[in-house]
Design an enzyme around this catalytic site. Structure first.
Site, mmCIF file in Angstrom:
data_model
loop_
_atom_site.group_PDB
_atom_site.id
_atom_site.type_symbol
_atom_site.label_atom_id
_atom_site.label_comp_id
_atom_site.label_asym_id
_atom_site.label_seq_id
_atom_site.Cartn_x
_atom_site.Cartn_y
_atom_site.Cartn_z
ATOM 1 N N THR A 1 7.578 5.197 1.142
ATOM 2 C CA THR A 1 8.199 3.919 0.750
ATOM 3 C C THR A 1 7.649 2.757 1.573
ATOM 4 O OG1 THR A 1 9.937 4.420 2.354
ATOM 5 C CG2 THR A 1 10.417 4.894 0.049
ATOM 6 N N ASP B 1 6.404 3.714 5.232
ATOM 7 C CA ASP B 1 5.072 3.213 5.576
ATOM 8 C C ASP B 1 5.189 1.834 6.248
ATOM 9 O OD1 ASP B 1 2.354 2.896 5.704
ATOM 10 O OD2 ASP B 1 2.042 2.731 3.540
ATOM 11 N N LYS C 1 4.000 0.862 9.169
ATOM 12 C CA LYS C 1 2.793 0.468 9.932
ATOM 13 C C LYS C 1 3.142 -0.427 11.116
ATOM 14 C CE LYS C 1 -0.601 0.960 6.225
ATOM 15 N NZ LYS C 1 0.263 0.900 5.004
ATOM 16 N N ASP D 1 3.134 -3.068 17.328
ATOM 17 C CA ASP D 1 3.614 -3.994 18.364
ATOM 18 C C ASP D 1 3.775 -3.267 19.694
ATOM 19 O OD1 ASP D 1 4.853 -6.307 19.565
ATOM 20 O OD2 ASP D 1 5.428 -6.923 17.529
ATOM 21 N N SER E 1 -8.125 2.285 4.103
ATOM 22 C CA SER E 1 -8.923 2.513 2.896
ATOM 23 C C SER E 1 -9.510 1.221 2.336
ATOM 24 C CB SER E 1 -8.038 3.158 1.813
ATOM 25 O OG SER E 1 -6.969 2.284 1.488
ATOM 26 N N GLN F 1 -8.666 -2.652 -2.284
ATOM 27 C CA GLN F 1 -8.399 -1.203 -2.207
ATOM 28 C C GLN F 1 -9.588 -0.429 -2.764
ATOM 29 O OE1 GLN F 1 -7.099 1.212 -0.781
ATOM 30 N NE2 GLN F 1 -5.159 1.792 -1.704
ATOM 31 N N GLN F 2 -9.936 0.676 -2.107
ATOM 32 C CA GLN F 2 -11.068 1.493 -2.565
ATOM 33 C C GLN F 2 -10.566 2.908 -2.852
ATOM 34 O OE1 GLN F 2 -14.728 -0.167 -0.052
ATOM 35 N NE2 GLN F 2 -13.070 0.563 1.251
ATOM 36 N N TYR F 3 -10.882 3.410 -4.049
ATOM 37 C CA TYR F 3 -10.327 4.698 -4.456
ATOM 38 C C TYR F 3 -11.357 5.825 -4.501
ATOM 39 C CZ TYR F 3 -6.059 2.327 -6.059
ATOM 40 O OH TYR F 3 -4.902 1.614 -6.133
ATOM 41 N N GLY G 1 -0.398 6.023 -5.190
ATOM 42 C CA GLY G 1 0.584 5.007 -5.574
ATOM 43 C C GLY G 1 0.468 4.676 -7.051
ATOM 44 N N ARG G 2 -0.281 3.583 -7.340
ATOM 45 C CA ARG G 2 -0.341 3.095 -8.711
ATOM 46 C C ARG G 2 -0.881 4.112 -9.701
ATOM 47 N NH1 ARG G 2 -2.949 -2.352 -6.514
ATOM 48 N NH2 ARG G 2 -3.319 -0.864 -4.822
#
Ligand code: S5P
Length: 452
Positions: A264, A295, A297, A300, A349, A404-406, A424-425
């Site tokens: 998520t 997710d 990320k 800090d 990615s 984005q690279q797939y 994801g998509r």
């Protein structure tokens, strides 16, 4: 003076020989790679090296000394300083302007020049250099090399009447390294084979199975996700990047049976509510047996991350089994993630990412040593005890126009030994997300089995 063997081991520690699998300039695969340039970065070693080389030679025979560019230039310079033999410099290419000289320095035609080379392999480049030096009217009778790779170079030059003096050859070096257990018998045999002119067969190292990984992983969430993978015969994580709770929950229920985790971005929901969003999501995770991976990320200092992890609207530590975090804040910044497993971001990615090889090398040192880490997100192979999660997976397209690279599931599993694909998509935008989840699950599992 210390023995030649001790001296070699001192040199070896500078990283001058690497063992593994290397493709040489010629395209041939070699089980070792030699680069003596680091020797020049340690003045004491360079000075000793110069003296070892000078000790082998009939110095009275030479008027001048010259190194083959570039690696042997500092060696020849050091030998010149130790012996008072005057140095001349050979250019790689003649200058296009001015004097157009190929040899720089003071010399006279007819003088005898000692040539210095770092490594001799086939001897081809040395023959070219000798020709160029001789064309200037300088005589060459002797060549001194630091390491003979024993691939015919010495014989080739000796046939032409030159004397080749080598300080080390690869056979003796391998013997020294085997004696001190720096390399094993298998490597020794492979190197001998290679030196004898045989094509070397490299055994492809197989990837570990999820069962094998279960035995070597320590973190409870690493074990959990592996157990789910084995039970569901799936290595699929669905990324549920929705902006409403209803869509998120519907999706989780539909793809739930096929996935090991649901990933998520909880902060993109327009209508987040702990009771309305998290409670039903946790129920679905229990119903279909998948983990929740937030997710976030983090990127800090430890104290801020601790607050971001447990407080605020989302209270991630209350519900997430896995969280993603950058390691840019250093190892201690990860100490706060105690009741979840960290999936560290090693490489991204997206096009133009700053996670280059230097960054990844340093990041991996943190990742390999932090007890809260379950695995990492990356687009390359990682050590076996770190689970590898790879996003940027899509069967329909190679990019999204936003960087984005797939790749396909097969590509990442075969080439990077990915343990879990993140899609994801490719799934949530499909006409039939359930069918599509099944397709990614099947392809991912098949690729994993094929790689075993
Ligand atoms: O390097 C990365 C790291 C991550 S976690 N590249 C990524 O794409 N991701 C995430 O994976 C990203 O934030 C998104 O949630 C998902 C990929 O989605 P897709 O729609 O492009 O498959």
């Amino acid at each position: 003076m210390e023995s030649k063997k001790e001296f070699f081991l001192e040199c070896y520690k500078l990283g001058i020989i690497k063992f593994g699998r290397f493709t040489l300039k010629s395209g041939i695969e070699s089980p070792f790679y030699v680069d003596l340039r680091p020797l020049a970065s340690d003045p004491k070693i360079l000075k000793k090296l110069a003296n070892y080389l000078l000790d082998m030679l009939p110095l009275d025979n030479f008027d001048i000394i010259c190194g083959v560019p570039y690696a042997a230039l500092p060696m020849a310079t050091a030998m010149s300083l130790e012996s008072y033999l005057p140095l001349i410099i050979k250019r790689k290419e003649a200058k296009a302007y001015g004097t157009k000289k190929l040899i720089e320095g003071i010399y006279e035609k007819g003088q005898n020049c000692l040539l210095v080379e770092d490594v001799i392999t086939s001897g081809k480049s040395l023959v070219e250099t000798i020709d160029e030096v001789e064309n200037e009217g300088i005589k060459v009778s002797d060549i001194v090399v630091v390491l003979d790779r024993e691939q015919g170079g010495k014989e080739k030059l000796e046939e032409k009447g030159y004397k080749v003096h080598s300080l080390f050859n690869i056979s003796e070096v391998v013997e020294i390294l085997r004696e001190v257990n720096y390399i094993d018998e298998e490597e020794v045999a492979r190197i001998r084979d290679f030196v004898n002119g045989n094509q070397v067969v490299f055994q492809e190292k197989k990837r570990l199975s999820y069962e094998q990984k279960l035995e070597i992983t320590e973190h409870s969430f690493a074990k959990k996700i592996l157990e789910i993978a084995i039970e569901k015969r799936s290595n699929l994580i669905a990324s549920a990047d929705f902006i409403t709770t209803q869509e998120l929950l519907n999706f989780a229920d539909i793809v739930g049976p096929h996935i090991v985790a649901l990933k998520t971005h909880i902060d993109i929901l327009n209508d987040f509510d702990a009771d309305e969003t998290i409670l039903p999501l946790k129920d679905l995770a229990a119903k279909h047996n998948f983990l929740l991976m937030e997710d976030r990320k983090f990127a800090d200092i430890g104290n801020t991350q601790e607050l971001q992890f447990s407080y605020g609207t989302f209270k991630i530590s209350n519900w997430a089994d896995l969280i993603t975090s950058h390691v840019i804040g250093g190892s201690k910044s990860l100490d706060c993630f105690v009741n979840a497993g960290i999936v560290a971001i090693l490489g991204m990615s997206s096009e133009g990412t700053l996670t280059d090889s230097h960054y990844r090398e340093e990041a991996l040192k943190i990742i390999e040593n932090h007890p809260n880490i379950v695995g990492c997100v990356a687009q390359n192979k990682v050590p076996d005890n770190i689970l590898l999660f790879t996003p940027g997976v899509n069967l329909g397209t190679s990019g999204d126009g936003k960087g984005q690279q797939y790749n396909s599931p097969e590509h990442v599993i075969k080439n990077y030994n990915t343990d879990f694909i993140i899609v994801g998509r490719g799934i949530y935008k499909a006409d039939d997300p359930e069918l599509e989840a099944l397709r990614y699950k099947t392809e991912g599992w098949q690729a994993y089995q094929d790689a075993l």
